[in-house]
Design a protein around this motif. Structure first.
Motif, PDB file in Angstrom:
ATOM      1  N   LYS A  11       7.200   4.858 -12.180  1.00 30.38           N
ATOM      2  CA  LYS A  11       6.766   3.650 -11.289  1.00 30.38           C
ATOM      3  C   LYS A  11       7.983   3.077 -10.506  1.00 30.38           C
ATOM      4  CE  LYS A  11       3.412  -0.073 -11.191  1.00 30.38           C
ATOM      5  NZ  LYS A  11       3.402  -1.278 -11.994  1.00 30.38           N
ATOM      6  N   ASN A  43       2.311   1.867  -3.576  1.00 31.73           N
ATOM      7  CA  ASN A  43       1.190   2.556  -4.387  1.00 31.73           C
ATOM      8  C   ASN A  43       1.027   4.149  -4.062  1.00 31.73           C
ATOM      9  OD1 ASN A  43       0.581   0.346  -5.846  1.00 31.73           O
ATOM     10  ND2 ASN A  43      -0.934  -0.675  -4.182  1.00 31.73           N
ATOM     11  N   MET A  44       1.003   4.298  -2.828  1.00 30.27           N
ATOM     12  CA  MET A  44       1.147   5.659  -2.343  1.00 30.27           C
ATOM     13  C   MET A  44       2.342   6.623  -3.134  1.00 30.27           C
ATOM     14  SD  MET A  44       1.393   7.426   1.421  1.00 30.27           S
ATOM     15  CE  MET A  44       3.103   7.334   0.937  1.00 30.27           C
ATOM     16  N   ARG A  83       1.002  -1.330  -0.100  1.00 34.83           N
ATOM     17  CA  ARG A  83       0.034  -0.048   0.134  1.00 34.83           C
ATOM     18  C   ARG A  83       0.966   1.185   0.250  1.00 34.83           C
ATOM     19  NH1 ARG A  83      -3.712  -2.795   3.521  1.00 34.83           N
ATOM     20  NH2 ARG A  83      -2.668  -1.971   5.262  1.00 34.83           N
ATOM     21  N   THR A  84       2.035   1.144   0.880  1.00 34.00           N
ATOM     22  CA  THR A  84       2.900   2.610   0.671  1.00 34.00           C
ATOM     23  C   THR A  84       3.373   2.716  -0.683  1.00 34.00           C
ATOM     24  OG1 THR A  84       3.405   1.895   3.234  1.00 34.00           O
ATOM     25  CG2 THR A  84       4.825   3.209   1.841  1.00 34.00           C
ATOM     26  N   ASN A  93       4.144   5.730  -5.350  1.00 34.28           N
ATOM     27  CA  ASN A  93       3.985   5.847  -6.793  1.00 34.28           C
ATOM     28  C   ASN A  93       3.131   6.713  -7.355  1.00 34.28           C
ATOM     29  OD1 ASN A  93       5.637   3.799  -7.659  1.00 34.28           O
ATOM     30  ND2 ASN A  93       4.233   2.090  -7.747  1.00 34.28           N
ATOM     31  N   ARG A  94       1.889   7.082  -6.677  1.00 31.67           N
ATOM     32  CA  ARG A  94       1.206   8.639  -6.825  1.00 31.67           C
ATOM     33  C   ARG A  94       2.063   9.809  -7.115  1.00 31.67           C
ATOM     34  NH1 ARG A  94      -2.801   7.393  -2.962  1.00 31.67           N
ATOM     35  NH2 ARG A  94      -2.869   5.022  -3.193  1.00 31.67           N
ATOM     36  N   ALA A  95       2.998   9.607  -6.294  1.00 33.62           N
ATOM     37  CA  ALA A  95       3.754  10.994  -6.476  1.00 33.62           C
ATOM     38  C   ALA A  95       5.158  10.843  -7.176  1.00 33.62           C
ATOM     39  CB  ALA A  95       4.197  11.317  -4.928  1.00 33.62           C
ATOM     40  N   ARG A  96       5.383   9.748  -7.796  1.00 34.35           N
ATOM     41  CA  ARG A  96       6.588   9.728  -8.521  1.00 34.35           C
ATOM     42  C   ARG A  96       6.076   9.768 -10.021  1.00 34.35           C
ATOM     43  NH1 ARG A  96      11.560   6.081  -6.556  1.00 34.35           N
ATOM     44  NH2 ARG A  96      11.700   5.811  -8.689  1.00 34.35           N
ATOM     45  N   LYS A  97       7.180  10.231 -10.742  1.00 34.16           N
ATOM     46  CA  LYS A  97       7.131  10.270 -12.304  1.00 34.16           C
ATOM     47  C   LYS A  97       7.240   8.968 -12.885  1.00 34.16           C
ATOM     48  CE  LYS A  97       9.134  14.558 -13.197  1.00 34.16           C
ATOM     49  NZ  LYS A  97      10.039  14.709 -12.213  1.00 34.16           N
TER      50      LYS A  97
END
Ligand code: ADP
Ligand code: MG
Length: 257
Positions: free
Chosen positions: A178, A169-170, A166-167, A172-176
């Protein structure tokens, strides 16, 4: 410069051992390696016989300044028993950081910024992450190109792993780009049913992310840490070292180095 982080939101799963074992093997292959200890417990720092309660300079300094200079970073670096491996140690002061860092902008990239200054000096950086999700783990995940997740092959391991995923995934939402990860099954004992079942379950759930091999229970890891040397420097034919060596070969292909 290749940057790998080692993380799992569970303690005692073999994170520090994985970092030091891989560092040793990479150093044996002639690479210049930097180990970064981001765990306030400072196990990796203690591994190399530095006292996280006594050290004057540590990775903590990176969080005390907005401008990070090469000079300051240089002050932190310490030698280890292997001439190819340097250490950026932890001090117990790191534990206060989670509180202090609340509300401060931009502290998530301090480690990434420091490593950028060292990019010509090392071939590989391995970041040992604490088991709690906070500013230190975020720094590790933000700085790395590939993540290694050691998973102890036992009954409760999969629950802890869900939290780690889950961390990821979180983040990854902030990274350009993956963040790709590799799961490394540790403490494997094929004579123990829960170990075998856990490994089977891991393969079913994460067929793409599994390391090529498992790390068995191997008492030599503890001996190496008591002597402050990398596992391969102690005994490069032990079952544990052989396992990390196979993992490293496949990892090289997967993480593109
Ligand atoms: N494959 C293994 N077999 C036997 N002991 C191990 C193995 N991996 C790690 N250890 C030992 O288990 C303890 C916890 O490992 P460590 O790497 O410090 O975990 P973490 O960093 O996840 O808390 C250490 O004493 C270490 O020497
Ligand atoms: Mg550790």
């Amino acid at each position: 410069m290749q940057i790998l982080a080692i993380a799992n939101q569970k303690g005692g799963v073999g994170k520090t051992t994985t970092a030091v074992a891989l560092a040793g093997l990479m150093a044996d292959a002639g690479k210049r390696v930097l180990l970064v200890d981001l765990d306030p417990h400072g196990s990796m720092t203690s591994y190399f016989k530095y006292d996280p309660d006594e050290l004057e300079n540590s990775v903590y300094d990176l969080f005390m300044q907005s401008q990070i200079s090469l000079n300051r970073v240089d002050n932190i670096l310490m030698p280890t028993t292997d001439p190819q491996i340097d250490l950026m140690p932890a001090t117990t002061a790191l534990a206060t950081l989670e509180r202090k860092a609340v509300g401060q902008e931009g502290l998530g990239l301090q480690v990434a910024k420091a490593l950028r200054l060292l990019k010509d000096r090392y071939d590989v950086v391995l970041i040992d992450s604490p088991p709690v999700l906070g500013v230190l783990m975020i720094n590790a995940l933000a700085a790395c190109q590939h993540l290694l997740v050691p998973v102890q092959t036992e009954y409760l391991a999969l629950k802890g792993l869900d939290r780690m995923l889950r961390t990821i995934n979180m983040v990854n939402r902030a990274r350009k780009r993956k963040l790709e990860f590799t799961l490394i099954p540790t403490f494997y004992d094929r004579s123990v049913a829960s170990s075998v079942n856990c490994l089977r379950e891991l393969h079913q759930r994460y067929p793409e992310q599994m390391a090529s091999t498992v790390v068995p229970v191997d008492a030599r890891f503890r001996v190496a840490s008591s002597k402050g040397v990398t596992p391969s420097a102690l005994d490069d034919s032990s079952a544990g070292v052989q396992a990390y060596s196979r993992i490293l070969r496949v990892l090289g292909e997967r993480s593109g180095s």
